[in-house]
Design a protein around this motif. Structure first.
Motif, PDB file in Angstrom:
ATOM      1  N   LYS A  29       0.842  -1.191   0.000  1.00 19.55           N
ATOM      2  CA  LYS A  29       0.000   0.000   0.000  1.00 19.55           C
ATOM      3  C   LYS A  29       0.877   1.242   0.000  1.00 19.55           C
ATOM      4  O   LYS A  29       1.790   1.377   0.816  1.00 19.55           O
TER       5      LYS A  29
ATOM      6  N   GLU B 258      -9.186   0.616   3.855  1.00 16.90           N
ATOM      7  CA  GLU B 258      -8.303   1.034   2.762  1.00 16.90           C
ATOM      8  C   GLU B 258      -8.170  -0.143   1.801  1.00 16.90           C
ATOM      9  O   GLU B 258      -8.193  -1.307   2.221  1.00 16.90           O
TER      10      GLU B 258
ATOM     11  N   PRO C 166      -5.783  -2.205  -0.526  1.00 17.68           N
ATOM     12  CA  PRO C 166      -4.363  -2.392  -0.859  1.00 17.68           C
ATOM     13  C   PRO C 166      -4.114  -2.214  -2.356  1.00 17.68           C
ATOM     14  O   PRO C 166      -5.025  -2.402  -3.175  1.00 17.68           O
ATOM     15  N   ASP C 167      -2.882  -1.872  -2.701  1.00 11.76           N
ATOM     16  CA  ASP C 167      -2.522  -1.726  -4.109  1.00 11.76           C
ATOM     17  C   ASP C 167      -2.327  -3.078  -4.781  1.00 11.76           C
ATOM     18  O   ASP C 167      -2.640  -3.246  -5.967  1.00 11.76           O
TER      19      ASP C 167
ATOM     20  N   CYS D  67      -6.103  -1.823   6.029  1.00  7.41           N
ATOM     21  CA  CYS D  67      -6.169  -2.683   4.844  1.00  7.41           C
ATOM     22  C   CYS D  67      -6.840  -4.017   5.175  1.00  7.41           C
ATOM     23  O   CYS D  67      -7.634  -4.538   4.378  1.00  7.41           O
TER      24      CYS D  67
ATOM     25  N   THR E 228      -2.043   1.489   9.042  1.00 11.90           N
ATOM     26  CA  THR E 228      -2.354   1.258   7.624  1.00 11.90           C
ATOM     27  C   THR E 228      -2.623  -0.217   7.364  1.00 11.90           C
ATOM     28  O   THR E 228      -3.563  -0.579   6.646  1.00 11.90           O
TER      29      THR E 228
END
Length: 233
Positions: free
Chosen positions: A11, A53, A55-56, A48, A44
């Motif tokens: 992330k 959030e 994640p990438d 996630c 973070t």
């Protein structure tokens, strides 16, 4: 057998790479604590895992469902919706609704969830949401606090209401964000006992308090430079 498995989770926020490839697994009935210095990615990672959030990249497997964050958005969203209700979160500052009593704070998510099930043509989870909310609160030792508002409760009592609300929908993973940050040592011990009493769910706790972590942990991971490594307390 692992119930929750995380592989290669990454992330970034702009050019700031917060998570650089996180890997771990957790079984039901076990407690994982995440420790480490501020700014290294603990919160973070928790956001996630609770899907606050996205994640990438990387994968999160919960039970039989795997979300691959490298897939297209439509595929990711459908799988996220399938597991989101299985993950509960107790916020650092509890986030209780001040205008609602302890009973109403726990009843509200049950009512909202049942409404969603009704819209989808699904049967109700409980024969009575009111009975379920009362049962949970009484199980937390709050049977004489049902009609009190958050401002009328101690920090430890508010914590128990927040936990009651989080477990009302029967999550299989329950996450805590710094659960003792606003509590004195006696209340911290009380929260440790509560966490240790939770059965048949996977528990993840972000904390800076190593003595508290030692009381509850089956596994401790240090978050540092965007990755995790096991540590002995």
């Amino acid at each position: 057998m692992a119930y929750l498995e995380v592989k290669g989770l990454k992330k970034s926020f702009g050019n700031n790479r917060v998570l650089r490839g996180v890997d771990f697994f957790l079984e039901r009935g076990r407690t994982l604590t995440l420790v480490g210095a501020s700014g290294n990615g603990k919160t973070t990672l928790l956001r996630c895992l609770t899907l606050l959030e996205t994640p990438d990249s990387g994968t999160v497997t919960l039970g039989e469902t795997t979300v691959n964050f490298g897939e297209d958005k439509k595929s990711i969203d459908s799988k996220i919706n399938a597991i989101r209700g299985k993950i509960g979160l107790v916020f650092q500052n509890f986030n209780l609704f001040p205008q609602y009593t302890a009973f109403e704070n726990v009843l509200l998510p049950l009512k909202l969830y049942e409404n969603e099930r009704r819209k989808k043509g699904l049967p109700p989870l409980n024969t009575s949401d009111e009975s379920r909310a009362k049962e949970i609160l009484c199980g937390m030792g709050l049977n004489d606090k049902l009609d009190l508002y958050p401002c009328q409760l101690s920090g430890g009592q508010q914590q128990r209401v927040a936990i009651s609300r989080a477990i009302a929908l029967e999550p299989t993973v329950l996450c805590f964000d710094e659960p003792t940050s606003a509590l004195d040592p006696a209340l911290s011990d009380e929260v440790a006992k509560l966490i240790n009493s939770l059965k048949n769910i996977a528990v993840i706790v972000v904390t800076h308090d190593l003595s508290f972590a030692k009381k509850i942990s089956d596994i401790t991971l240090e978050v540092s430079d965007g990755v995790v490594k096991p540590v002995q307390l």
